[in-house]
Design an enzyme around this catalytic site. Structure first.
Site, PDB file in Angstrom:
ATOM      1  N   GLN A 206      -4.934  -3.913  -1.856  1.00 42.40           N
ATOM      2  CA  GLN A 206      -4.505  -2.952  -2.878  1.00 42.40           C
ATOM      3  C   GLN A 206      -4.572  -3.540  -4.287  1.00 42.40           C
ATOM      4  O   GLN A 206      -4.265  -2.859  -5.258  1.00 42.40           O
ATOM      5  CB  GLN A 206      -3.067  -2.483  -2.595  1.00 42.40           C
ATOM      6  CG  GLN A 206      -2.925  -1.622  -1.354  1.00 42.40           C
ATOM      7  CD  GLN A 206      -3.526  -0.240  -1.519  1.00 42.40           C
ATOM      8  OE1 GLN A 206      -3.687   0.266  -2.619  1.00 42.40           O
ATOM      9  NE2 GLN A 206      -3.862   0.389  -0.407  1.00 42.40           N
TER      10      GLN A 206
ATOM     11  N   SER B   3     -10.878  -5.047   1.008  1.00 40.27           N
ATOM     12  CA  SER B   3     -11.671  -4.081   1.746  1.00 40.27           C
ATOM     13  C   SER B   3     -12.466  -3.191   0.785  1.00 40.27           C
ATOM     14  O   SER B   3     -12.002  -2.899  -0.310  1.00 40.27           O
ATOM     15  CB  SER B   3     -10.672  -3.249   2.565  1.00 40.27           C
ATOM     16  OG  SER B   3     -11.316  -2.413   3.430  1.00 40.27           O
TER      17      SER B   3
ATOM     18  N   THR C 112     -25.405  -9.712  13.039  1.00 41.47           N
ATOM     19  CA  THR C 112     -26.328  -9.460  11.932  1.00 41.47           C
ATOM     20  C   THR C 112     -25.582  -8.842  10.757  1.00 41.47           C
ATOM     21  O   THR C 112     -24.727  -7.979  10.941  1.00 41.47           O
ATOM     22  CB  THR C 112     -27.462  -8.527  12.406  1.00 41.47           C
ATOM     23  OG1 THR C 112     -28.132  -9.182  13.482  1.00 41.47           O
ATOM     24  CG2 THR C 112     -28.451  -8.229  11.297  1.00 41.47           C
TER      25      THR C 112
ATOM     26  N   ASN D 134       0.793  -1.221   0.000  1.00 39.08           N
ATOM     27  CA  ASN D 134       0.000   0.000   0.000  1.00 39.08           C
ATOM     28  C   ASN D 134       0.829   1.278   0.000  1.00 39.08           C
ATOM     29  O   ASN D 134       0.382   2.311  -0.452  1.00 39.08           O
ATOM     30  CB  ASN D 134      -0.951   0.003   1.197  1.00 39.08           C
ATOM     31  CG  ASN D 134      -0.262  -0.329   2.504  1.00 39.08           C
ATOM     32  OD1 ASN D 134       0.357  -1.382   2.642  1.00 39.08           O
ATOM     33  ND2 ASN D 134      -0.341   0.568   3.456  1.00 39.08           N
TER      34      ASN D 134
ATOM     35  N   CYS E  19      -2.706   5.369   7.260  1.00 38.62           N
ATOM     36  CA  CYS E  19      -3.042   4.830   8.573  1.00 38.62           C
ATOM     37  C   CYS E  19      -2.021   5.195   9.635  1.00 38.62           C
ATOM     38  O   CYS E  19      -2.321   5.195  10.814  1.00 38.62           O
ATOM     39  CB  CYS E  19      -3.162   3.318   8.498  1.00 38.62           C
ATOM     40  SG  CYS E  19      -4.007   2.763   7.035  1.00 38.62           S
TER      41      CYS E  19
HETATM   42  C1  PLP Z   1      -6.133  -0.240   3.744  1.00 36.66           C
HETATM   43  C2  PLP Z   1      -5.435  -1.527   3.866  1.00 36.66           C
HETATM   44  C3  PLP Z   1      -5.761  -2.424   4.883  1.00 36.66           C
HETATM   45  C4  PLP Z   1      -6.773  -2.105   5.950  1.00 36.66           C
HETATM   46  O1  PLP Z   1      -8.068  -2.108   5.496  1.00 36.66           O
HETATM   47  P1  PLP Z   1      -9.178  -1.311   6.320  1.00 36.66           P
HETATM   48  O2  PLP Z   1     -10.453  -1.762   5.739  1.00 36.66           O
HETATM   49  O3  PLP Z   1      -8.898   0.138   6.087  1.00 36.66           O
HETATM   50  O4  PLP Z   1      -8.997  -1.687   7.751  1.00 36.66           O
HETATM   51  C5  PLP Z   1      -5.081  -3.615   4.944  1.00 36.66           C
HETATM   52  N1  PLP Z   1      -4.132  -3.918   4.042  1.00 36.66           N
HETATM   53  C6  PLP Z   1      -3.798  -3.103   3.054  1.00 36.66           C
HETATM   54  C7  PLP Z   1      -2.747  -3.520   2.073  1.00 36.66           C
HETATM   55  C8  PLP Z   1      -4.432  -1.865   2.930  1.00 36.66           C
HETATM   56  O5  PLP Z   1      -4.076  -1.039   1.943  1.00 36.66           O
END
Ligand code: PLP
Length: 324
Positions: free
Chosen positions: A101, A121, A162, A73, A248
């Site tokens: 990613q 995600s 849920t 990322n 993050c």
């Molecule tokens: C953003 C990201 C995450 C975390 O995902 P979230 O849904 O934001 O907690 C994990 N791994 C990678 C490589 C990411 O880019």
């Protein structure tokens, strides 16, 4: 006499991951370590790419899981996922990849990649926040998981609670749109990213793109600038959405652990920018970003006596600094 496990083996099994994984993988691995699993954190080379050979070198008879991200990322580099998948299969070791990613940006096939578990995600592919998915292989092998949460037994007992229907529907739609648009987006953004990198590198000396030149995602770049002060740089380019590390962790003043892990020194890690291009990024915006970054770095270097010395040809690594 046999109460103690052999040196380096706790008996619960061995897990392989890498130091430049996202915290979403690193932190659970650290927890598992506390719970008695042995974890090897592969130190990636300077180009940031983890190869099957590196994994094979640390694999052991008691290895139960390999977890390595598909693409990074912060620097956008792509690991040798297919080859690592093949290796894991041949050794009967489960393979998880954090593909957050990758999915929705690049074609993903869990069969050819030899992946047993794959997570991603919603919000990284223009879907809603707070929703993600885990692919779990059901055959060859059937992966059996233990639920993290008890109570209700939803999703075949994998995740109680849920269902978040709005999140699920939005995530599904985002995947559908990504499938239609990602191929064209990748071509367009790859060209724009190269333009951005070349635009900056052709006008400034002593700067470099971090990570492998080709084994990388089309839309992410990470550039280090020598002889500028990191915080000053961030302030000077405040009209551009960028960060010094991952979104993050950029709240902390620590330099990026990813850049440090691939051998970027503390100073340079501080004065690096992570830039990503999105579906709606235009060529005009890229031109603007190039202009702003070049202007900012030139301005900061005017104030840098070290840069003057560097320009005069003094090798700064050989300078003996006075210590106080
Ligand atoms: C953003 C990201 C995450 C975390 O995902 P979230 O849904 O934001 O907690 C994990 N791994 C990678 C490589 C990411 O880019």
């Amino acid at each position: 006499m046999y109460a103690k496990a052999p040196a380096g083996q706790t008996g619960r099994g061995h897990i392989i991951t890498c130091t430049i994984e996202h915290k979403a993988v690193l932190d659970p691995c650290k927890r598992l370590q506390k719970e008695g699993f042995d974890v090897t954190f592969i130190d990636p080379p300077k180009d940031g790419v983890v190869t099957a050979k590196m994994v094979e070198e640390v694999m052991r008879p008691d290895t139960i899981l390999v977890t390595l991200m598909w693409a990074n990322n912060e620097i956008g580099t792509i690991n040798e996922i297919e080859a690592i998948g093949k290796l894991c299969k041949s050794k009967n070791v489960l393979f998880h990849t954090d593909a957050t990613q990758w999915v929705g940006k690049m074609p993903t096939n869990v069969e050819t990649a030899g992946v047993d578990l794959l997570s991603w995600s919603g919000h990284k592919i223009y879907g809603p926040k707070g929703i993600g998915a885990l692919y779990v292989r059901r055959q060859r092998p059937r992966v059996r998981l233990q639920a993290l949460m008890d109570g209700g037994g939803q999703e075949r007992g994998f995740r109680s609670g849920t269902h978040n229907i709005t999140g699920i529907v939005g995530f599904g739609k985002a995947c559908e749109i990504a499938k239609q648009e990602m191929e064209n987006d990748a071509i367009r953004l790859g060209k724009l990213r190269k333009k951005l990198e070349q635009g900056v590198l052709s006008q400034l000396d002593t700067c470099a793109v971090n990570g492998h030149a080709d084994k990388r995602l089309p839309h992410i770049t990470n550039i280090s600038f020598g002889f500028v002060e990191g915080e000053g740089l961030m302030m000077a380019v405040k009209n551009i959405a960028c960060s010094s590390g991952s979104a993050c962790t950029s709240a902390s003043l620590e330099p990026s652990y990813v850049l440090k892990s691939i051998g970027v020194g503390d100073d340079l890690a501080h004065s690096s920018l992570r830039l990503s291009l999105g579906k709606w990024t235009t060529e005009e915006q890229v031109d603007y970003a190039i202009g702003e970054i070049v202007k900012a770095v030139k301005k900061l270097r005017v104030m840098s006596p070290l840069y003057d010395m560097h320009k005069e040809g003094i090798d700064l690594s050989k300078v003996e600094w006075a210590h106080h």
